[in-house]
Design a protein around this motif. Structure first.
Motif, PDB file in Angstrom:
ATOM      1  N   UNK A  29       0.820  -1.227   0.000  1.00 28.31           N
ATOM      2  CA  UNK A  29       0.000   0.000   0.000  1.00 28.31           C
ATOM      3  C   UNK A  29       0.850   1.271   0.000  1.00 28.31           C
ATOM      4  N   UNK A  30       2.104   1.183   0.517  1.00 24.87           N
ATOM      5  CA  UNK A  30       2.960   2.367   0.582  1.00 24.87           C
ATOM      6  C   UNK A  30       3.824   2.553  -0.660  1.00 24.87           C
ATOM      7  N   UNK A  31       3.822   1.572  -1.552  1.00 19.03           N
ATOM      8  CA  UNK A  31       4.688   1.650  -2.727  1.00 19.03           C
ATOM      9  C   UNK A  31       4.274   2.773  -3.676  1.00 19.03           C
ATOM     10  N   UNK A  32       3.032   3.236  -3.564  1.00 18.07           N
ATOM     11  CA  UNK A  32       2.562   4.315  -4.442  1.00 18.07           C
ATOM     12  C   UNK A  32       3.062   5.679  -4.000  1.00 18.07           C
ATOM     13  N   UNK A  33       3.633   5.772  -2.785  1.00 16.56           N
ATOM     14  CA  UNK A  33       4.105   7.049  -2.269  1.00 16.56           C
ATOM     15  C   UNK A  33       5.493   7.371  -2.801  1.00 16.56           C
ATOM     16  N   UNK A  34       5.795   8.660  -2.947  1.00 17.91           N
ATOM     17  CA  UNK A  34       7.137   9.060  -3.346  1.00 17.91           C
ATOM     18  C   UNK A  34       8.133   8.917  -2.221  1.00 17.91           C
ATOM     19  N   UNK A  35       7.695   9.167  -0.979  1.00 18.22           N
ATOM     20  CA  UNK A  35       8.490   8.962   0.225  1.00 18.22           C
ATOM     21  C   UNK A  35       7.592   8.321   1.276  1.00 18.22           C
ATOM     22  N   UNK A  36       8.159   7.462   2.086  1.00 16.69           N
ATOM     23  CA  UNK A  36       7.367   6.710   3.061  1.00 16.69           C
ATOM     24  C   UNK A  36       7.617   7.270   4.457  1.00 16.69           C
ATOM     25  N   UNK A  37       6.574   7.735   5.161  1.00 12.66           N
ATOM     26  CA  UNK A  37       6.767   8.203   6.539  1.00 12.66           C
ATOM     27  C   UNK A  37       7.131   7.039   7.460  1.00 12.66           C
ATOM     28  N   UNK A  38       8.023   7.293   8.395  1.00 10.65           N
ATOM     29  CA  UNK A  38       8.433   6.248   9.317  1.00 10.65           C
ATOM     30  C   UNK A  38       7.255   5.730  10.138  1.00 10.65           C
ATOM     31  N   UNK A  39       6.307   6.629  10.471  1.00 10.08           N
ATOM     32  CA  UNK A  39       5.134   6.218  11.236  1.00 10.08           C
ATOM     33  C   UNK A  39       4.383   5.080  10.549  1.00 10.08           C
ATOM     34  N   UNK A  40       4.360   5.119   9.218  1.00  9.60           N
ATOM     35  CA  UNK A  40       3.600   4.123   8.475  1.00  9.60           C
ATOM     36  C   UNK A  40       4.267   2.748   8.475  1.00  9.60           C
ATOM     37  N   UNK A  41       5.535   2.705   8.901  1.00  3.74           N
ATOM     38  CA  UNK A  41       6.274   1.438   8.892  1.00  3.74           C
ATOM     39  C   UNK A  41       6.274   0.753  10.251  1.00  3.74           C
ATOM     40  N   UNK A  42       5.706   1.417  11.263  1.00  2.00           N
ATOM     41  CA  UNK A  42       5.831   0.929  12.637  1.00  2.00           C
ATOM     42  C   UNK A  42       5.191  -0.444  12.839  1.00  2.00           C
ATOM     43  N   UNK A  43       4.109  -0.729  12.160  1.00  2.00           N
ATOM     44  CA  UNK A  43       3.388  -1.983  12.393  1.00  2.00           C
ATOM     45  C   UNK A  43       3.724  -3.074  11.379  1.00  2.00           C
ATOM     46  N   UNK A  44       4.732  -2.836  10.558  1.00  2.00           N
ATOM     47  CA  UNK A  44       5.087  -3.813   9.536  1.00  2.00           C
ATOM     48  C   UNK A  44       5.915  -4.967  10.128  1.00  2.00           C
ATOM     49  N   UNK A  45       5.862  -6.126   9.459  1.00  5.79           N
ATOM     50  CA  UNK A  45       6.795  -7.211   9.744  1.00  5.79           C
ATOM     51  C   UNK A  45       8.090  -6.922   8.986  1.00  5.79           C
TER      52      UNK A  45
END
Length: 320
Positions: A181-197
């Motif tokens: 879902x984040x691959x469409x962004x030009x830059x990824x906020x660190x907050x959005x990665x917090x719950x990832x494996x």
């Protein structure tokens, strides 16, 4: 993990100094790093080797057995390595250059440059997951040139006689499954990665994973490593959608994997070139730095994501 000569040296140094902190100082390592190494060696050998107390570290009965064999083996190994290296160099009129590298895009350009300067030379190269053993092997003469790297606050400790010359400092990017879902962004906020494996390399001497984790914690986030992997296995875990990971900005994007900058550029990686000041490549040091710098520029050009980032930012890595 397999038992290596450096692991035997670590055990002997702990026994000789009587504590992990003094052994770390003698070996130019950090105390957390040597503690982690000792735990992995004990797991590999099948039992505790030292009793750790507030007053120091004393060998267990099992540790005494292991130390007796390590002390018997190490002098023979040192003599073999020293004599074989000297004999090979004096006996063979064709020079042999021994290169080492972490996972970085510089080695190919360096080999090309060495062949241009020494057309008849034989060149042997090998990869190492951590920069620390490569720096140690430069210091003891078992490598002539090495591509290494470090992170802010976790810089490589200097080794006697070794020159470590910075080549480039670049931001660390995130590697995502192409359908994420984040691959469409030009830059990824660190907050959005917090719950990832996460898929992360196993902890090692250079403390890269510790740097990643502490950076997340400083920003109030946690890096939840579910898979310990590196190389092809790590990439396959990302490609198949089971994890995200971090990568160098010069990473060449592969089918099924999207590479994106992290908003605010909180993580950095520094490429360095190392050689021994009395080694056979010392006189070529400045020339090889130029070739390594050009190899990094070429790698940046091959990465569309990094090219775009460079157009938007002036790299100003933080210091600690």
């Amino acid at each position: 993990m397999e038992l290596e000569i450096r692991h035997l040296r670590i055990l002997c140094t702990i026994a000789e100094t009587g504590s992990l902190s003094r052994a770390a100082a003698a070996l130019r390592l950090t105390q957390p790093g040597i503690s982690a190494q000792l735990r992995r060696i004990e797991t590999l050998l099948g039992g505790p080797l030292f009793d750790r107390t507030s007053s120091g570290a004393m060998p267990t009965a099992f540790g005494e057995v292991v130390l007796a064999r390590a002390r018997a083996v190490l002098p023979t190994i040192d003599d073999l390595l020293g004599s074989s290296t000297s004999a090979a160099r004096f006996a063979d009129p064709v020079p042999l250059f021994r290169l080492g590298s972490v996972n970085a895009p510089l080695l190919g350009g360096l080999i090309t440059a060495l062949k241009a300067h020494h057309p008849r030379a034989r060149i042997a190269a090998r990869e190492q997951g951590s920069s620390v053993p490569l720096a140690e092997e430069l210091a003891n003469g078992r490598l002539d040139l090495a591509v290494v790297g470090d992170s802010p606050g976790y810089e490589l400790a200097p080794r006697p006689g070794v020159t470590l010359h910075p080549i480039a400092t670049e931001p660390v990017f995130v590697a995502l499954p192409a359908g994420h879902r984040l691959a469409a962004l030009g830059e990824v906020p660190l907050d959005e990665l917090a719950d990832e494996d996460w898929a992360s390399p196993p902890p090692d001497d250079d403390r890269t994973r510790e740097y990643w984790s502490t950076t997340f914690l400083a920003l109030g986030r946690r890096m939840r490593t579910v898979h310990e992997a590196q190389g092809r296995l790590l990439l396959e875990l990302v490609r198949s959608g089971h994890a995200v990971s971090l990568c160098q900005a010069t990473f060449e994007q592969l089918p099924g994997i999207a590479v994106r900058p992290i908003t605010g550029n909180p993580l950095w990686y520094r490429h360095l070139l190392g050689w021994h000041r009395s080694g056979p490549l010392a006189q070529l040091g400045s020339t090889l730095v130029e070739h390594a710098t050009e190899a990094h520029r070429a790698a940046a050009t091959r990465s569309p994501t990094y090219r775009q980032w460079l157009r938007r930012h002036r790299p100003e890595p933080p210091t600690r």
